[in-house]
Design a protein around this motif. Structure first.
Motif, mmCIF file in Angstrom:
data_model
loop_
_atom_site.group_PDB
_atom_site.id
_atom_site.type_symbol
_atom_site.label_atom_id
_atom_site.label_comp_id
_atom_site.label_asym_id
_atom_site.label_seq_id
_atom_site.Cartn_x
_atom_site.Cartn_y
_atom_site.Cartn_z
ATOM 1 N N ARG A 1 0.757 -1.378 -0.419
ATOM 2 C CA ARG A 1 -0.278 0.097 0.155
ATOM 3 C C ARG A 1 0.997 1.324 0.214
ATOM 4 O O ARG A 1 1.790 1.446 0.358
ATOM 5 N N TRP B 1 0.544 5.497 1.166
ATOM 6 C CA TRP B 1 -0.361 6.972 1.012
ATOM 7 C C TRP B 1 -0.005 7.901 0.042
ATOM 8 O O TRP B 1 1.420 8.152 -0.829
ATOM 9 N N CYS C 1 -4.821 5.925 1.582
ATOM 10 C CA CYS C 1 -4.397 4.908 1.070
ATOM 11 C C CYS C 1 -4.202 3.918 0.535
ATOM 12 O O CYS C 1 -5.387 2.992 0.639
ATOM 13 N N TYR D 1 3.150 2.991 2.359
ATOM 14 C CA TYR D 1 2.715 1.995 4.166
ATOM 15 C C TYR D 1 3.606 1.441 4.222
ATOM 16 O O TYR D 1 3.510 0.468 4.592
ATOM 17 N N ASP E 1 2.530 2.978 10.687
ATOM 18 C CA ASP E 1 1.501 3.676 10.883
ATOM 19 C C ASP E 1 -0.356 3.241 10.980
ATOM 20 O O ASP E 1 -1.563 3.613 10.528
ATOM 21 N N SER E 2 0.124 1.676 11.510
ATOM 22 C CA SER E 2 -1.484 1.157 11.977
ATOM 23 C C SER E 2 -0.878 0.749 13.269
ATOM 24 O O SER E 2 -0.546 0.540 13.927
ATOM 25 N N ARG F 1 10.638 7.151 3.703
ATOM 26 C CA ARG F 1 9.449 8.547 4.431
ATOM 27 C C ARG F 1 10.702 9.692 4.569
ATOM 28 O O ARG F 1 9.812 10.220 5.150
ATOM 29 N N ASP G 1 -7.694 3.739 8.320
ATOM 30 C CA ASP G 1 -5.954 3.910 8.188
ATOM 31 C C ASP G 1 -5.030 2.609 8.682
ATOM 32 O O ASP G 1 -3.869 2.753 8.731
ATOM 33 N N SER H 1 0.241 -5.426 6.134
ATOM 34 C CA SER H 1 0.343 -4.397 4.470
ATOM 35 C C SER H 1 1.929 -4.958 4.301
ATOM 36 O O SER H 1 2.914 -4.239 5.718
#
Lengths: 167, 167
Positions: free
Chosen positions: A53, A55, A97, A127, A132-133, B85, B132, B137
């Motif tokens: 995934r 963003w 996402c 992602y 992020d999770s 990132r 989100d 993933s």
């Protein structure tokens, strides 16, 4: 202090009208589209395959002016704007996402798209679940939404679109 | 097509120097700070209490110019920028999921902060696990990072900061 952003690409989507569009990627039923990156930035896509995934950060170019109280799609009463994901914001930056299917040169093929056709892309980030999770994070009023709506209407959009499609 | 964003607030943080700052909120060891929202937007904070976490979107005001290949903090080799990132991006928009401790009028007290002091805030969205959180993933090359680094240095920053603190 105004700051300037410049699109790095464009999102191509079957969604031409806000009315009927999914309000989030999780409600998009797998809808597919393409994210085209401008040539000067294509080299930055290296190593992105392998991520399930990505963003997408984008400019909600068809959103109406922001109001600080809104009735969100998932509710029947007013909420503070920043407690919602409504697209009409002081800086209309959208965050989605989406699933990455494959990359062909400067084009990402993606699924779970909730973004209107022709939307300018501002940034693209991988992602990363570790970052992020947070599956157990309490979702405030969204724990008990008062409206089951999964499709948008035009409440957050200025301009009439083309006739609503079957989406 | 240049687009203009305007800060809606400012992030107050003990992090004054990029060097030594956590590279993500999950590595911030609970570090606390405050997000001050400008008065015209304070009304939009209604109903945000009740969410455990919020997304901060901000302008990485001290980042260097973007390059399309970078050696990220978690690796020893070059990767495509959009597979990282790193804060030096064509549009230097940062995205951090921080814990919301409490709100006092126009100030959010937050924890897990990885953002430098004085950073302009662009947007604020509630964290919603349904939208989100994707714990399974696949995280591409980050599944096996070649460097265990959790703190930044100045590789993505233009300007020398003040002497490095104990952070």
């Amino acid at each position: 202090m105004p700051l300037i952003v410049r699109p790095i690409g464009m999102i191509h989507s079957p969604l031409e009208d806000p009315a009927g569009a999914p309000i989030q990627p999780v409600y998009a039923d797998g809808l597919t589209g393409a994210v085209e990156i401008l040539e000067p930035f294509a080299e930055g896509l290296a190593d992105l395959e392998g991520f399930d995934r990505v963003w997408l950060l984008y400019w909600c170019h068809r959103s109406a002016e922001a109001r600080m109280r809104v009735v969100p799609y998932r509710d029947t009463r007013q909420r503070g704007l920043f407690a919602t994901r409504a697209p009409s914001r002081p800086n209309p930056i959208g965050l989605s996402c989406v699933r990455l299917l494959r990359i062909e040169r400067n084009v990402l093929h993606v699924a779970d798209l909730d973004i209107l056709d022709g939307t300018p892309l501002l940034d693209l980030k991988p992602y990363v679940p570790e970052f992020d999770s947070f599956p157990d994070s309490r979702p405030g009023w969204l724990a008990r939404p008062n409206a089951p709506r999964r499709r948008a209407d035009r409440r957050f959009h200025d301009r009439p679109g083309p006739p609503q499609t079957s989406a």
